[in-house]
Design an enzyme around this catalytic site. Structure first.
Site, PDB file in Angstrom:
ATOM      1  N   ASP A 123       9.772   8.558   2.738  1.00 58.40           N
ATOM      2  CA  ASP A 123       8.791   7.639   3.324  1.00 58.40           C
ATOM      3  C   ASP A 123       7.347   8.091   3.125  1.00 58.40           C
ATOM      4  OD1 ASP A 123       8.866   9.848   4.938  1.00 58.40           O
ATOM      5  OD2 ASP A 123       9.317   8.770   6.790  1.00 58.40           O
TER       6      ASP A 123
ATOM      7  N   TRP B 184      16.462  16.301  13.963  1.00 56.05           N
ATOM      8  CA  TRP B 184      15.071  16.282  13.512  1.00 56.05           C
ATOM      9  C   TRP B 184      14.311  17.518  13.980  1.00 56.05           C
ATOM     10  CZ3 TRP B 184      10.418  16.464  16.026  1.00 56.05           C
ATOM     11  CH2 TRP B 184       9.285  16.161  15.249  1.00 56.05           C
TER      12      TRP B 184
END
Length: 373
Positions: free
Chosen positions: A219, A279
Site C-alpha cells: 500500500d 501487526w
C-alpha cells in the site's frame, strides 16, 4: 489616372502570383527530395535486413548475441546456410554500465488512487515487462539484480495501483528486477516478517543471481523516482516520510514500510524474525539486528523519500501484537536462533503472472499463549 492606377495594381497582383507559384515550386521540390531520400533509406534498411536473415549467426541479427563456436578438429563443419558472416564491416559496441543516476528520471510524481485501475491496463502500459514481472534494461548493464518482495493477503485492489506506478518507476531507474508477491495461505494470524524470509529464499531459488532485496508493503507508493530502488553499502530505509505521518520520520529507529538489504547484509542479521505474529514490532526488531551487527541504516533525503499510502481498514487477523514490546527488548538473545536459519514453511503454489510472480505459502500459526492464574 484611374486606368494607370488599375494597371499598376494588376501588375503587382501578377508579380505576387508569380512569387507564390515560385515558392510553391520550391516547397514541392524540397518535399520531393525528402521523400526520395526516405525511399532510398527504406530500401537500404530492407536490404540490410535481408542480409541479416541470410546470416542468422551474425551479431547484427540479435543484440548482445555471440557467434557460435564449433567443435574441435574433425567435427562436422557448418552448412553454408549457417556460415557466419565474416565480411561484416559493422561491429556492435558492448553495453556500458547503467548510470548511477539515470538521465530519464522525472523527480516528483503525482500519485492518486481515484482513477479506476485494472490488471489489463497495467499489462497494456508495460509491454516490455516479461512473464513473472521481470525486466532488464536493454540499453545498459545494470549494476545490481533486485528482487522486490511484497508480503500479501487479500490486497488485490492495492496491488493494481502498486504495479501501475512501480513498473514505470523501476524501468526509468534502469533496474534489473523481478517482483514477487508472497501470499499467506489461509486465514490465520498474519506474519509479515516470516513471509519476507520466505520471499528471500524463493526468489533465490528462482534466480540465484539476485544480490539485492527490496521489502515493500503493497500500500506504499513512492512520490519521487529519484528514490532509487537499489542496495547500498549500509541497509537502506526508503520510506522516510509517509503522508500518514505528515511526511516526517516518526522516530529515529523507524525501519518500516519499504526497506532494502543486500544478500550479504540480510544473511549477516540472520534475516527477519519469524515470531512476530500480528501487526507491529518486526521492523523495530530488524533495526535492532542491523545495529547489533555493526551496521547503520541509510536513508534518502526527506524531500525524496516521500510516500503515499493507500487508505484501508485494519486487516482481519492482523491485529496489533501484544507481545511486540517484550520481543523487541530481547532481540540480542533471539536473533541468532530466530530468523532465516530457523525458517519453516510449506510451499503451496508458484504462479507466474504477466506483471508479477505469485508465491503462495503456508507458514503456520502463532503458538498458544500461556494463561496466567
Amino acid at each position: 489616372m484611374t486606368r494607370l492606377l488599375l494597371g499598376v495594381t494588376l501588375e503587382r497582383i501578377c508579380k505576387a502570383v508569380l512569387l507564390l507559384c515560385l515558392l510553391h515550386f520550391v516547397i514541392i521540390m524540397i518535399l520531393y527530395f525528402d521523400v526520395y531520400a526516405q525511399h532510398l533509406d527504406f530500401f537500404s534498411r530492407f536490404n540490410t535486413r535481408n542480409t541479416s536473415r541470410l546470416h542468422p549467426f551474425s551479431n547484427s541479427s540479435r543484440p548482445n548475441s555471440t557467434a557460435p563456436s564449433y567443435g574441435p578438429a574433425g567435427a562436422e563443419p557448418p552448412s553454408p546456410s549457417t556460415k557466419p558472416n565474416t565480411n561484416r564491416s559493422v561491429t556492435e559496441k558492448p553495453l556500458q554500465p547503467c548510470q548511477e543516476v539515470p538521465s530519464g528520471l522525472v523527480g516528483r510524481l503525482l500519485i492518486e488512487f481515484s482513477s479506476p485501475m485494472s490488471m489489463e491496463r497495467v499489462q497494456r502500459e508495460n509491454p516490455d515487462v516479461s512473464l513473472g514481472g521481470k525486466y532488464t534494461p536493454p540499453d545498459c548493464l545494470p549494476r545490481q539484480k533486485v528482487a522486490i518482495l511484497i508480503p500479501f493477503r487479500h490486497r488485490e485492489h492495492h496491488l493494481k495501483y502498486w504495479l501501475h506506478y512501480l513498473h514505470p518507476i523501476l524501468r526509468r531507474q534502469k533496474v534489473a528486477y523481478g517482483i514477487y508477491i508472497i501470499n499467506q495461505y489461509g486465514e490465520d494470524t498474519f506474519n509479515r516478517a516470516k513471509l519476507l524470509n520466505v520471499g528471500f529464499l524463493e526468489a533465490l531459488k528462482d534466480d540465484e543471481e539476485y544480490d539485492c532485496f527490496i521489502f515493500s508493503d503493497v500500500d506504499l507508493i513512492p512520490m519521487d523516482d529519484r528514490n532509487l530502488y537499489r542496495c547500498y553499502e549500509q541497509p537502506r530505509h526508503f520510506a522516510v516520510g509517509m503522508d500518514k505521518f505528515g511526511f516526517r520520520l516518526p522516530y529515529a529507529g523507524y525501519f518500516g514500510g519499504v526497506s532494502g538489504l543486500s544478500k550479504s547484509q540480510f544473511l549477516k542479521i540472520n534475516g527477519f524474525p519469524n515470531e512476530y505474529w500480528g501487526w507491529g514490532g518486526e521492523d523495530d526488531d530488524i533495526f535492532n539486528r542491523i545495529s547489533l551487527n555493526g551496521m547503520k541504516v541509510s536513508r534518502p533525503d526527506i524531500r525524496i523519500g516521500r510516500y503515499r499510502m493507500i487508505k484501508h481498514e485494519r486487516d482481519k487477523h492482523n491485529e496489533p501484537n501484544p507481545q511486540r514490546f517484550t520481543k523487541i527488548q530481547n532481540t540480542k538473545m533471539t536473533m541468532k536462533r530466530d530468523g532465516i536459519s530457523s525458517l519453516q514453511y510449506r510451499l503451496v503454489e508458484v504462479s507466474r503472472q504477466p506483471m508479477y510472480t505469485n508465491i503462495t505459502v503456508e507458514i503456520g500459526r502463532p503458538p498458544p499463549r500461556l494463561v496466567r492464574g
